[in-house]
Design an enzyme around this catalytic site. Structure first.
Site, PDB file in Angstrom:
ATOM      1  CE  LYS A   1     -96.756  -7.125  62.909  1.00 19.12           C
ATOM      2  NZ  LYS A   1     -95.933  -6.141  62.003  1.00 19.12           N
ATOM      3  CG  ASN A   2     -92.578  -7.484  63.026  1.00 23.82           C
ATOM      4  OD1 ASN A   2     -93.630  -7.612  62.206  1.00 23.82           O
ATOM      5  ND2 ASN A   2     -92.310  -6.498  63.874  1.00 23.82           N
TER       6      ASN A   2
ATOM      7  NE  ARG B   1     -94.124   0.801  54.940  1.00 23.21           N
ATOM      8  CZ  ARG B   1     -92.833   0.331  55.070  1.00 23.21           C
ATOM      9  NH1 ARG B   1     -92.653  -0.682  55.851  1.00 23.21           N
ATOM     10  NH2 ARG B   1     -91.777   0.673  54.149  1.00 23.21           N
TER      11      ARG B   1
ATOM     12  CB  CYS C   1     -97.618   3.380  57.990  1.00 23.27           C
ATOM     13  SG  CYS C   1     -96.516   3.241  59.113  1.00 23.27           S
TER      14      CYS C   1
ATOM     15  NE  ARG D   1     -92.020   1.811  58.599  1.00 20.34           N
ATOM     16  CZ  ARG D   1     -92.922   1.013  59.140  1.00 20.34           C
ATOM     17  NH1 ARG D   1     -94.142   1.268  59.327  1.00 20.34           N
ATOM     18  NH2 ARG D   1     -92.279  -0.271  59.037  1.00 20.34           N
TER      19      ARG D   1
ATOM     20  CG  ASP E   1     -92.088  -2.597  66.828  1.00 18.98           C
ATOM     21  OD1 ASP E   1     -91.819  -3.670  66.098  1.00 18.98           O
ATOM     22  OD2 ASP E   1     -92.058  -1.463  66.168  1.00 18.98           O
TER      23      ASP E   1
ATOM     24  CB  ILE F   1     -86.598   3.763  65.082  1.00 26.18           C
ATOM     25  CG1 ILE F   1     -85.666   2.964  66.078  1.00 26.18           C
ATOM     26  CG2 ILE F   1     -86.764   2.765  63.981  1.00 26.18           C
ATOM     27  CD1 ILE F   1     -84.259   2.930  65.668  1.00 26.18           C
TER      28      ILE F   1
ATOM     29  NE  ARG G   1    -101.323  -4.278  59.608  1.00 27.55           N
ATOM     30  CZ  ARG G   1    -100.376  -3.644  59.042  1.00 27.55           C
ATOM     31  NH1 ARG G   1    -100.638  -2.069  58.867  1.00 27.55           N
ATOM     32  NH2 ARG G   1     -99.240  -3.961  58.443  1.00 27.55           N
TER      33      ARG G   1
HETATM   34  C1  EPZ Z   1     -89.659  -3.533  60.601  1.00 29.48           C
HETATM   35  O1  EPZ Z   1     -89.848  -2.382  60.090  1.00 29.48           O
HETATM   36  C2  EPZ Z   1     -90.730  -3.980  61.600  1.00 29.48           C
HETATM   37  N1  EPZ Z   1     -91.656  -4.491  60.590  1.00 29.48           N
HETATM   38  C3  EPZ Z   1     -91.464  -2.803  62.302  1.00 29.48           C
HETATM   39  O2  EPZ Z   1     -92.385  -3.325  63.080  1.00 29.48           O
HETATM   40  C4  EPZ Z   1     -90.086  -2.218  63.511  1.00 29.48           C
HETATM   41  O3  EPZ Z   1     -91.022  -1.182  64.008  1.00 29.48           O
HETATM   42  C5  EPZ Z   1     -88.959  -1.889  62.658  1.00 29.48           C
HETATM   43  O4  EPZ Z   1     -88.588  -2.795  61.912  1.00 29.48           O
HETATM   44  C6  EPZ Z   1     -88.001  -1.146  63.275  1.00 29.48           C
HETATM   45  O5  EPZ Z   1     -87.604  -2.333  64.557  1.00 29.48           O
HETATM   46  C7  EPZ Z   1     -91.440  -5.647  60.003  1.00 29.48           C
HETATM   47  O6  EPZ Z   1     -90.580  -6.439  60.654  1.00 29.48           O
HETATM   48  C8  EPZ Z   1     -92.490  -6.440  59.206  1.00 29.48           C
HETATM   49  P1  EPZ Z   1     -86.614  -0.471  59.320  1.00 29.48           P
HETATM   50  P2  EPZ Z   1     -89.012  -1.866  58.806  1.00 29.48           P
HETATM   51  O7  EPZ Z   1     -86.338  -0.524  57.994  1.00 29.48           O
HETATM   52  O8  EPZ Z   1     -88.086  -3.024  58.533  1.00 29.48           O
HETATM   53  C9  EPZ Z   1     -85.135   3.776  57.913  1.00 29.48           C
HETATM   54  C10 EPZ Z   1     -94.375  -3.424  64.161  1.00 29.48           C
HETATM   55  O9  EPZ Z   1     -95.246  -2.777  64.678  1.00 29.48           O
HETATM   56  N2  EPZ Z   1     -85.004   3.289  56.620  1.00 29.48           N
HETATM   57  O10 EPZ Z   1     -85.827  -1.267  60.331  1.00 29.48           O
HETATM   58  O11 EPZ Z   1     -89.727  -1.423  57.922  1.00 29.48           O
HETATM   59  C11 EPZ Z   1     -86.651   3.845  58.409  1.00 29.48           C
HETATM   60  O12 EPZ Z   1     -87.167   5.236  57.918  1.00 29.48           O
HETATM   61  C12 EPZ Z   1     -93.736  -2.886  62.853  1.00 29.48           C
HETATM   62  O13 EPZ Z   1     -94.501  -4.738  64.059  1.00 29.48           O
HETATM   63  C13 EPZ Z   1     -84.506   4.060  55.577  1.00 29.48           C
HETATM   64  O14 EPZ Z   1     -84.101   5.175  55.895  1.00 29.48           O
HETATM   65  O15 EPZ Z   1     -88.268  -0.802  59.695  1.00 29.48           O
HETATM   66  C14 EPZ Z   1     -86.444   3.750  59.854  1.00 29.48           C
HETATM   67  O16 EPZ Z   1     -86.164   5.085  60.317  1.00 29.48           O
HETATM   68  C15 EPZ Z   1     -93.921  -1.370  62.800  1.00 29.48           C
HETATM   69  N3  EPZ Z   1     -84.537   3.379  54.104  1.00 29.48           N
HETATM   70  C16 EPZ Z   1     -85.183   2.995  60.047  1.00 29.48           C
HETATM   71  O17 EPZ Z   1     -84.648   2.904  58.797  1.00 29.48           O
HETATM   72  C17 EPZ Z   1     -84.869   1.976  53.948  1.00 29.48           C
HETATM   73  O18 EPZ Z   1     -84.748   1.480  52.880  1.00 29.48           O
HETATM   74  C18 EPZ Z   1     -85.452   1.476  60.775  1.00 29.48           C
HETATM   75  O19 EPZ Z   1     -86.732   1.248  59.573  1.00 29.48           O
HETATM   76  C19 EPZ Z   1     -85.359   1.289  54.894  1.00 29.48           C
HETATM   77  C20 EPZ Z   1     -85.329   1.963  56.110  1.00 29.48           C
END
Ligand code: EPZ
Length: 417
Positions: free
Chosen positions: A22-23, A92, A116, A121, A304, A326, A397
């Protein structure tokens, strides 16, 4: 609303085949916005989130045709640059259209995705990165508006590695004028897969998989045919389920190279793991050892997989400390595991102490997010009695036909409508 019903106590056995990730599929499908022409995707999983992003791109004017496992996206006639709230709120990861839209059309209006169950996020780093590439960004009435005559290559340092932030900026930079260097970039396999696909379309990306990614801008990208990589989190989920039930399963169509962090931890619990190029055998042990985990950006232990591992540690011999570094609220599943007799205490912020118990008891439980639902399935597989999990739309999902796959492995599991 569908429910999943599981009667626990069976050891998993047999073989299961992993679906496309998916990702990986979500950013790849979004990247077709960069191309005037048809992009063909194969090994596409049949998931709610895939249907959501397909619906979003069609709303923008893309033409999509799909049949079992393949999806052809033609964004030649995209004539709308606004991703509306009603569509973005469903998923999202829709934020992934922002970079491609502003890169190709010089203008994008995307609803803020909002938070979420697992956290706020934020997308501030996505926006700061686009500003570094010369986009003007405004936030009004819940929408992000980004404009740029043409993006200009630049250096950008991520405060923290962000998966979709790295993906958004990598896609945007492919059509920028000049060279972009992304530092402290995320290193996930899904990012490597996206870079490889973009290079197939004519982009000039290097360094993907490391924390420094360089993108030399080009004038346009061309159609390509892309195969989605296997889902490493689905793989890990079945591995943990096999270990929890003391079973013996063969997982086919996976990539062991992508799950070193999971293999490392699962071996420490006493499970036997045999890997080949595209399959993994997991043989559970009678007495599961407790291990501590800390979630980290790739190649560390993936966030995850934290919920699934917590279910395993709930029936381990001893105490396990789980640190979620995370996301700020990714222990919601603990409350449901407690209802099944687990002994878990959340000690300050992002740390949980899991004291293994001999046996979980079946109970009616509720899924709160995608991976929490997987955690409850694993708990149901080992609990004494019949568990019913509600709100399984969360599961749909990200897991393709999960009850069918577990049933083929010998679990007593069914979907009840
Ligand atoms: C991706 O989400 C995945 N989703 C998530 O999978 C996964 O848990 C996550 O990466 C971490 O590995 C997809 O790829 C579609 P991040 P993402 O931006 O990109 C902070 C699932 O279950 N951050 O890597 O949204 C954030 O708050 C889902 O399949 C900022 O501060 O995660 C977090 O603490 C859930 N500012 C950290 O970075 C930003 O602009 C990592 O989040 C962006 C992120």
């Amino acid at each position: 609303m569908d429910k999943i019903q599981i009667t626990g106590g069976r050891k998993l056995h047999g073989e299961v085949t992993i679906s496309g990730a998916k990702n990986a599929a979500l950013p790849l499908i979004a990247s077709s916005l960069l191309v005037k022409g048809k992009v063909l995707f194969s090994n596409v999983p049949d998931l709610r989130d895939i249907r959501s992003i397909k619906e979003l791109l069609e709303d923008l004017g893309a033409r999509c045709s799909c049949e079992a496992g393949t999806l052809e996206m033609d964004c030649s006639h995209v004539d709308k640059i606004e991703a509306e709230y009603e569509l973005v709120r469903k998923m999202r990861a829709s934020i992934l259209v922002l970079g491609p839209l502003v890169a190709r059309f010089g203008h994008a209006k995307v609803s803020l995705p909002g938070g979420c169950a697992i956290g706020a996020r934020p997308v501030n780093l996505h926006l700061a990165g686009l500003e570094a590439l010369g986009a003007s960004i405004s936030l009004e009435h819940g929408y992000i508006e980004a404009r740029a005559d043409r993006l200009i290559g630049n250096e950008f340092y991520f405060d923290t590695p962000t998966v979709t932030g790295t993906e958004n900026l990598m896609m945007a930079a492919t059509l920028a004028k000049g060279t972009t260097v992304l530092r402290n970039a995320a290193r996930e396999p899904e990012i490597v897969a996206l870079a490889s696909a973009l290079n197939q379309m004519g982009a000039k990306i290097s360094g993907e998989g490391s924390s420094v990614i360089t993108i030399e801008g080009v004038d346009q990208l061309s159609p390509a045919s892309i195969r989605i990589i296997p889902d490493r989190i689905e793989t890990g989920t079945f591995m943990v389920a096999a270990a929890a039930t003391g079973g013996n399963i063969l997982i086919n169509g996976c990539d062991p190279e992508h799950i070193g962090g999971i293999i490392n931890k699962l071996k420490a619990t006493g499970a036997r793991i045999e890997t080949s190029k595209d399959s993994i055998r997991v043989i559970g042990c009678e007495q599961i050892k407790s291990v501590d985990i800390k979630t980290l950006p790739y190649p560390g232990f993936p966030t995850d997989m934290q919920a699934q591992f917590m279910a395993l540690m709930s029936i381990a011999d001893g105490n396990s400390v789980i640190h979620e570094s995370i996301f700020e609220n990714r222990f919601v599943h603990a409350n449901e595991l407690l209802r099944m007799g687990a002994n878990i205490s959340i000690t300050g912020g992002n740390t949980a102490m899991v004291r293994g118990v001999k046996e979980l008891q079946a109970a009616p439980v509720m899924a709160s997010d995608l991976r929490a639902s997987a955690s409850l399935v694993i708990a149901g597989l080992v609990a004494k009695g019949t568990t019913q999990i509600s709100r399984v739309y969360h599961m749909d999902r990200g897991y393709e036909a999960i009850e069918k796959k577990f049933s083929l492995l010998g679990a007593d599991i069914q979907r009840i409508r």
